[in-house]
Design a protein around this motif. Structure first.
Motif, short mmCIF file in Angstrom:
data_model
loop_
_atom_site.label_atom_id
_atom_site.label_comp_id
_atom_site.label_asym_id
_atom_site.label_seq_id
_atom_site.Cartn_x
_atom_site.Cartn_y
_atom_site.Cartn_z
N LEU A 1 0.82 -1.21 0.00
CA LEU A 1 0.00 0.00 0.00
C LEU A 1 0.86 1.26 0.00
O LEU A 1 0.52 2.24 -0.66
CB LEU A 1 -0.95 0.00 1.20
CG LEU A 1 -2.08 -1.03 1.14
CD1 LEU A 1 -2.82 -1.10 2.47
CD2 LEU A 1 -3.04 -0.73 0.00
N MET A 2 1.97 1.24 0.71
CA MET A 2 2.86 2.40 0.73
C MET A 2 3.47 2.63 -0.66
O MET A 2 3.61 3.77 -1.10
CB MET A 2 3.96 2.22 1.78
CG MET A 2 3.45 2.21 3.21
SD MET A 2 2.58 3.72 3.66
CE MET A 2 3.93 4.86 3.78
N ILE A 3 3.83 1.56 -1.35
CA ILE A 3 4.36 1.67 -2.71
C ILE A 3 3.30 2.25 -3.64
O ILE A 3 3.58 3.14 -4.44
CB ILE A 3 4.87 0.30 -3.21
CG1 ILE A 3 6.12 -0.11 -2.45
CG2 ILE A 3 5.12 0.32 -4.72
CD1 ILE A 3 6.55 -1.54 -2.67
N GLN A 4 2.06 1.75 -3.52
CA GLN A 4 0.97 2.27 -4.35
C GLN A 4 0.73 3.75 -4.07
O GLN A 4 0.51 4.55 -4.99
CB GLN A 4 -0.32 1.49 -4.10
CG GLN A 4 -0.30 0.08 -4.65
CD GLN A 4 -1.58 -0.66 -4.32
OE1 GLN A 4 -2.63 -0.07 -4.18
NE2 GLN A 4 -1.48 -1.98 -4.20
N LEU A 5 0.78 4.13 -2.79
CA LEU A 5 0.59 5.53 -2.41
C LEU A 5 1.67 6.40 -3.05
O LEU A 5 1.39 7.47 -3.59
CB LEU A 5 0.59 5.69 -0.90
CG LEU A 5 0.48 7.12 -0.36
CD1 LEU A 5 -0.83 7.75 -0.77
CD2 LEU A 5 0.64 7.13 1.15
N GLU A 6 2.89 5.94 -3.00
CA GLU A 6 4.01 6.69 -3.60
C GLU A 6 3.81 6.83 -5.11
O GLU A 6 4.03 7.91 -5.68
CB GLU A 6 5.34 6.00 -3.30
CG GLU A 6 6.54 6.68 -3.91
CD GLU A 6 6.77 8.09 -3.40
OE1 GLU A 6 7.27 8.92 -4.17
OE2 GLU A 6 6.42 8.37 -2.23
N GLU A 7 3.37 5.76 -5.77
CA GLU A 7 3.13 5.81 -7.22
C GLU A 7 2.02 6.80 -7.55
O GLU A 7 2.13 7.57 -8.51
CB GLU A 7 2.78 4.43 -7.75
CG GLU A 7 3.97 3.48 -7.76
CD GLU A 7 3.58 2.04 -8.08
OE1 GLU A 7 2.37 1.73 -8.16
OE2 GLU A 7 4.50 1.21 -8.25
N HIS A 8 0.96 6.80 -6.77
CA HIS A 8 -0.15 7.73 -7.01
C HIS A 8 0.28 9.17 -6.74
O HIS A 8 -0.12 10.09 -7.46
CB HIS A 8 -1.37 7.36 -6.17
CG HIS A 8 -2.06 6.13 -6.62
ND1 HIS A 8 -2.68 6.03 -7.84
CD2 HIS A 8 -2.24 4.93 -6.03
CE1 HIS A 8 -3.20 4.83 -7.99
NE2 HIS A 8 -2.95 4.14 -6.89
N THR A 9 1.07 9.36 -5.70
CA THR A 9 1.55 10.71 -5.38
C THR A 9 2.42 11.22 -6.52
O THR A 9 2.28 12.37 -6.95
CB THR A 9 2.35 10.70 -4.06
OG1 THR A 9 1.50 10.22 -3.02
CG2 THR A 9 2.86 12.07 -3.70
N GLN A 10 3.29 10.38 -7.03
CA GLN A 10 4.15 10.76 -8.16
C GLN A 10 3.29 11.05 -9.39
O GLN A 10 3.55 12.02 -10.11
CB GLN A 10 5.17 9.65 -8.46
CG GLN A 10 6.17 10.02 -9.53
CD GLN A 10 7.09 11.14 -9.09
OE1 GLN A 10 7.44 11.25 -7.93
NE2 GLN A 10 7.47 11.98 -10.02
#
Length: 112
Positions: free
Chosen positions: A22-31
């Motif tokens: 979930l943290m990786i997905q959050l980072e991808e969405h933020t980017q």
């Protein structure tokens, strides 16, 4: 209901893995959100400086720039026929009409 230490450790590990995903997905969405706002600025800058860039470029770069901007290019005698790629067609439409929005859609609502 009691669980064993092994069951607890297994569930804790599963939750840690899920949290990391979930943290990786959050980072991808933020980017992605940041890129969403950066891209239009680059497009506007490119359209404003397109001729300057084109004139000062080597032939290979000119071809790349034209391939980036144009589609369905054809020669009719000495005349080049083409269609601009999205979003450049919208930029040209705005430059010609001052209308940033396309025609009305089927989802019309009254303005409050």
């Amino acid at each position: 209901m009691c669980i064993t230490t092994e069951e607890y450790d297994k569930k804790a590990e599963e939750y840690n893995i899920e949290e990391n995903d979930l943290m990786i997905q959050l980072e991808e969405h933020t980017q992605g959100n940041q890129n969403f706002y950066i891209a239009p600025n680059k497009i506007i800058d490119l359209t404003q400086r397109a001729w300057e860039i084109f004139e000062s470029s080597e032939v290979e770069n000119k071809i790349q720039l034209l391939n980036f901007l144009l589609q369905n290019c054809e020669l009719e005698g000495k005349k080049l026929l083409f269609k601009l790629k999205t979003p450049f067609e919208g930029v040209l439409e705005y430059a010609n009409t001052g209308n940033l929005l396309p025609g009305s859609d089927s989802n019309r609502r009254p303005i409050d």
